[in-house]
Write a protein that holds these residues in place. Structure first.
Motif, PDB file in Angstrom:
ATOM      1  N   GLY A  59       0.846  -1.188   0.000  1.00  9.53           N
ATOM      2  CA  GLY A  59       0.000   0.000   0.000  1.00  9.53           C
ATOM      3  C   GLY A  59       0.882   1.238   0.000  1.00  9.53           C
ATOM      4  O   GLY A  59       2.009   1.218   0.474  1.00  9.53           O
ATOM      5  N   ASP A  60       0.379   2.312  -0.522  1.00  7.17           N
ATOM      6  CA  ASP A  60       1.180   3.526  -0.659  1.00  7.17           C
ATOM      7  C   ASP A  60       1.061   4.396   0.577  1.00  7.17           C
ATOM      8  O   ASP A  60      -0.001   4.899   0.894  1.00  7.17           O
ATOM      9  N   HIS A  61       2.184   4.579   1.293  1.00  2.51           N
ATOM     10  CA  HIS A  61       2.219   5.457   2.457  1.00  2.51           C
ATOM     11  C   HIS A  61       2.448   6.903   2.037  1.00  2.51           C
ATOM     12  O   HIS A  61       2.490   7.781   2.884  1.00  2.51           O
ATOM     13  N   GLY A  62       2.644   7.153   0.752  1.00  6.72           N
ATOM     14  CA  GLY A  62       3.283   8.364   0.296  1.00  6.72           C
ATOM     15  C   GLY A  62       2.486   9.645   0.341  1.00  6.72           C
ATOM     16  O   GLY A  62       1.370   9.698   0.845  1.00  6.72           O
ATOM     17  N   PRO A  63       3.078  10.706  -0.201  1.00  2.82           N
ATOM     18  CA  PRO A  63       2.439  12.029  -0.196  1.00  2.82           C
ATOM     19  C   PRO A  63       1.113  12.007  -0.951  1.00  2.82           C
ATOM     20  O   PRO A  63       0.865  11.154  -1.790  1.00  2.82           O
TER      21      PRO A  63
ATOM     22  N   ALA B 179      -5.021   9.428  14.405  1.00  7.80           N
ATOM     23  CA  ALA B 179      -3.681   8.849  14.340  1.00  7.80           C
ATOM     24  C   ALA B 179      -3.746   7.539  13.575  1.00  7.80           C
ATOM     25  O   ALA B 179      -4.643   6.719  13.790  1.00  7.80           O
ATOM     26  N   PHE B 180      -2.796   7.334  12.647  1.00  4.92           N
ATOM     27  CA  PHE B 180      -2.667   6.072  11.929  1.00  4.92           C
ATOM     28  C   PHE B 180      -1.505   5.272  12.517  1.00  4.92           C
ATOM     29  O   PHE B 180      -0.422   5.818  12.768  1.00  4.92           O
ATOM     30  N   VAL B 181      -1.736   3.977  12.712  1.00  3.61           N
ATOM     31  CA  VAL B 181      -0.703   3.067  13.202  1.00  3.61           C
ATOM     32  C   VAL B 181      -0.158   2.286  12.013  1.00  3.61           C
ATOM     33  O   VAL B 181      -0.930   1.732  11.210  1.00  3.61           O
ATOM     34  N   HIS B 182       1.184   2.229  11.891  1.00  4.18           N
ATOM     35  CA  HIS B 182       1.871   1.559  10.783  1.00  4.18           C
ATOM     36  C   HIS B 182       2.879   0.545  11.314  1.00  4.18           C
ATOM     37  O   HIS B 182       3.220   0.546  12.493  1.00  4.18           O
TER      38      HIS B 182
ATOM     39  N   GLY C  41      -5.765   1.811  11.932  1.00  3.90           N
ATOM     40  CA  GLY C  41      -4.663   1.187  11.221  1.00  3.90           C
ATOM     41  C   GLY C  41      -4.582   1.755   9.823  1.00  3.90           C
ATOM     42  O   GLY C  41      -5.578   2.225   9.262  1.00  3.90           O
ATOM     43  N   HIS C  42      -3.399   1.707   9.238  1.00  7.77           N
ATOM     44  CA  HIS C  42      -3.210   2.263   7.903  1.00  7.77           C
ATOM     45  C   HIS C  42      -4.192   1.646   6.902  1.00  7.77           C
ATOM     46  O   HIS C  42      -4.697   2.319   6.001  1.00  7.77           O
ATOM     47  N   ARG C  43      -4.500   0.347   7.062  1.00  9.43           N
ATOM     48  CA  ARG C  43      -5.387  -0.330   6.120  1.00  9.43           C
ATOM     49  C   ARG C  43      -6.813   0.210   6.141  1.00  9.43           C
ATOM     50  O   ARG C  43      -7.581  -0.045   5.213  1.00  9.43           O
ATOM     51  N   ASP C  44      -7.166   0.945   7.200  1.00  7.16           N
ATOM     52  CA  ASP C  44      -8.522   1.492   7.264  1.00  7.16           C
ATOM     53  C   ASP C  44      -8.758   2.560   6.203  1.00  7.16           C
ATOM     54  O   ASP C  44      -9.894   2.772   5.772  1.00  7.16           O
ATOM     55  N   GLY C  45      -7.704   3.253   5.793  1.00  7.37           N
ATOM     56  CA  GLY C  45      -7.859   4.295   4.785  1.00  7.37           C
ATOM     57  C   GLY C  45      -7.356   3.915   3.415  1.00  7.37           C
ATOM     58  O   GLY C  45      -7.883   4.362   2.401  1.00  7.37           O
TER      59      GLY C  45
ATOM     60  N   CYS D   8      -0.837  -3.123   5.916  1.00 11.43           N
ATOM     61  CA  CYS D   8      -0.247  -2.402   7.044  1.00 11.43           C
ATOM     62  C   CYS D   8      -1.324  -2.062   8.081  1.00 11.43           C
ATOM     63  O   CYS D   8      -2.440  -1.682   7.697  1.00 11.43           O
ATOM     64  N   PRO D   9      -1.094  -2.241   9.373  1.00  9.68           N
ATOM     65  CA  PRO D   9       0.184  -2.515  10.054  1.00  9.68           C
ATOM     66  C   PRO D   9       0.432  -3.987  10.342  1.00  9.68           C
ATOM     67  O   PRO D   9       1.118  -4.326  11.312  1.00  9.68           O
ATOM     68  N   GLY D  10      -0.091  -4.892   9.543  1.00 10.43           N
ATOM     69  CA  GLY D  10       0.038  -6.317   9.796  1.00 10.43           C
ATOM     70  C   GLY D  10      -1.139  -6.833  10.609  1.00 10.43           C
ATOM     71  O   GLY D  10      -1.681  -6.123  11.458  1.00 10.43           O
ATOM     72  N   ASP D  11      -1.532  -8.078  10.331  1.00  6.78           N
ATOM     73  CA  ASP D  11      -2.722  -8.630  10.982  1.00  6.78           C
ATOM     74  C   ASP D  11      -2.615  -8.633  12.502  1.00  6.78           C
ATOM     75  O   ASP D  11      -3.578  -8.321  13.212  1.00  6.78           O
ATOM     76  N   ALA D  12      -1.440  -9.014  13.023  1.00  9.31           N
ATOM     77  CA  ALA D  12      -1.303  -9.134  14.477  1.00  9.31           C
ATOM     78  C   ALA D  12      -1.390  -7.775  15.161  1.00  9.31           C
ATOM     79  O   ALA D  12      -2.107  -7.613  16.158  1.00  9.31           O
ATOM     80  N   LEU D  13      -0.680  -6.779  14.652  1.00  4.52           N
ATOM     81  CA  LEU D  13      -0.714  -5.457  15.265  1.00  4.52           C
ATOM     82  C   LEU D  13      -2.076  -4.803  15.071  1.00  4.52           C
ATOM     83  O   LEU D  13      -2.589  -4.123  15.972  1.00  4.52           O
TER      84      LEU D  13
END
Length: 526
Positions: free
Chosen positions: A58-62, A160-163, A298-302, A307-312
């Motif tokens: 996934g793209d974390h970018g600008p 806040a996003f968790v990665h 989590g980052h995957r929500d947007g 990211c941030p991985g299934d466990a986290l």
């Protein structure tokens, strides 16, 4: 290093020797691979590391991209002083050339002993609500070696996003600073971003690192959640957390960090918020869509990512009440807005600023003193104008403008979102002589304010009367003065135009016309 199909024998590449020892790597042009690509690394003659997937998670970018080519780089993989690597393709083959990018961390930065200091601070007392954990500044992990390409931008913090960083989990506390530095180099130099993407980074030992430059207490716009960067803060966990969860020490630090950061910006840690998506290639929602997200997501929500991985990701629901317990009081905030001039002013002209002050209870901030501030070269804010808000809360004030800079409006209790105001430079020039011998040089001198690079466009008039470019030369600038020596090889009429692209708008001086004349019998013929 370029790696092509000929470097592969079946599913595995030959053992590849890097140009020099490296600490982190990534691969660009993964679209050239049918299937999935893995990598393993080793020090020459040593044991191989486990295979690690090379992928764009996934793209974390600008939110907006530069002119970088669309062939995105993979997430970085921590190698920790390796010389060799091997690639493996699963379920396909390499069709075209790949490019492997390496990052080497200076010896002094690979094992910075920061843990003892931050661990001692943790154990002195129980975290107090509304206080931040110890934060290791950029200067302590080597951030001064990766200065941002451009000044930071500022937005708001609504969530806040968790990665996770998709790097190795097997590291020692003294390794973390080197990992952060390597990620910063990769984000800036390989991805072409302005700075490291994350606002904060947390290791498994509970150490917190300042990420993107601009102030840990400010709403710095990162490159960490495409489409939502301007309304969020991003915290990355060093490691990969697909099947292994984050440690309790790190989760405690995350709770304290997020609780402090969100309450600092007047935001609760629990509940949801509606934000506007700015779109992007990996965004789950089209630009303009109003999206409901948890205050801690989590980052995957947007974005379309694992990211941030299934466990986290599974640990985030328990993180929210922990962060809320360590948050400061959330109180209504005063609001200050700032409107810039529609066009950048010319050097020395007045820049007119306007805006509105609104009290926390929603009433007009009548009578409040408003300071318009400019960010100085050191990063500190300097007041350049003051005024008082009118009965309806509005204000307007002008001041002479002589340098492009970030500006904000501030009252005793609130500040506006910083914005950048450019400038139209002022240029003046003159030629030392109007006639020079063909083959000789015309000397051009002038002044540029503010001081900035100057280029001279050299054109020659043809027989049909049209002007044709001959060359573009860089002038020599000292302070606000500049000079250029232009060789005029052929006889004819030349037009010399000094210009600068500094500020936010190009500017040019009046063209100077010089004729190069043939020399006959020792005299110049006109």
């Amino acid at each position: 290093m370029d790696v092509g199909p000929r470097d592969f024998h079946g599913t595995h590449s030959r053992v590849l020797r890097a140009p020099r020892r490296f600490d982190l790597l990534g691969v660009r042009a993964l679209a050239a691979v049918d299937g999935r690509l893995d990598v393993r690394v080793r020090r020459r003659g040593g044991r191989w590391s486990p295979w690690v997937p090379l992928a764009v998670h996934g793209d974390h970018g600008p939110d907006t991209y530069s002119s970088r080519p669309p062939a995105r780089a993979s997430d970085p993989v921590w190698a920790g002083r390796s010389d060799e690597l091997q690639l493996r393709v699963r379920g396909g083959a390499v069709r075209e050339r790949l490019r492997v990018h390496f990052v080497a961390v200076p010896r002094a930065d690979r094992r910075r002993r920061l843990w003892a200091r931050s661990a001692a601070a943790h154990t002195q007392s129980q975290p107090q609500p509304g206080t931040p954990p110890p934060i290791i500044p950029r200067s302590s992990w080597g951030g001064d070696q990766v200065p941002p390409r451009r000044p930071p931008q500022y937005g708001t913090v609504e969530l806040a996003f968790v990665h996770h960083t998709v790097t190795a989990n097997d590291y020692q506390p003294q390794d973390s600073a080197g990992i952060v530095l390597a990620i910063a180099k990769y984000h800036r130099d390989t991805n072409g971003w302005n700075d490291i993407g994350y606002n904060f980074l947390v290791d498994k030992y509970g150490q917190v690192f300042e990420g993107r430059l601009g102030g840990v207490d400010q709403a710095v716009v990162g490159a960490q959640a495409q489409g939502y960067n301007s309304v969020s803060t991003g915290i990355a966990n060093l490691g990969t957390f697909e099947s292994v969860g984050q440690t309790d020490a790190a989760m405690q630090t995350l709770a304290q960090l997020i609780g402090w950061k969100l309450s600092l910006h007047g935001v609760p840690c629990e509940g949801t918020v509606v934000v506007r998506s700015n779109g992007g290639s990996d965004n789950r929602y089209e630009a303009g869509t109003r999206v409901t997200l948890n205050r801690i997501s989590g980052h995957r929500d947007g974005d379309a990512t694992s990211c941030p991985g299934d466990a986290l990701y599974g640990q985030i629901p328990a993180l929210r009440p922990r962060a809320a317990a360590l948050a400061g009081p959330v109180v209504p905030r005063a609001i200050v807005t700032l409107t810039l001039p529609a066009q950048p002013p010319a050097y020395g002209d007045d820049a007119m600023f306007s805006g509105t002050v609104i009290n926390p209870d929603g009433t007009a901030g009548a009578g409040q003193v408003v300071a318009v501030q400019k960010r100085g070269p050191s990063g500190s804010w300097v007041t350049i104008a003051r005024t008082t808000a009118a009965p309806d809360g509005s204000f307007a004030v002008g001041t002479a403008w002589r340098r492009a800079a970030d500006v904000r409006a501030r009252t005793a209790t609130a500040a506006s979102v910083p914005a950048t105001l450019g400038i139209v430079p002022q240029l003046a020039a003159q030629a030392a002589a109007r006639h020079v011998p063909a083959g000789g040089s015309a000397v051009l001198t002038g002044r540029v304010r503010p001081s900035s690079p100057v280029a001279v466009l050299v054109e020659m008039r043809g027989r049909d009367g049209a002007w044709r470019r001959v060359a573009t030369l860089r002038a020599r600038v000292r302070g606000t003065g500049f000079s250029a020596r232009v060789r005029l090889r052929r006889a004819g009429l030349y037009r010399l135009t000094p210009a600068t692209g500094a500020g936010s708008a190009p500017a040019a001086a009046a063209a100077q016309y010089v004729r190069a004349v043939r020399v006959t019998g020792g005299a110049a013929g006109v």
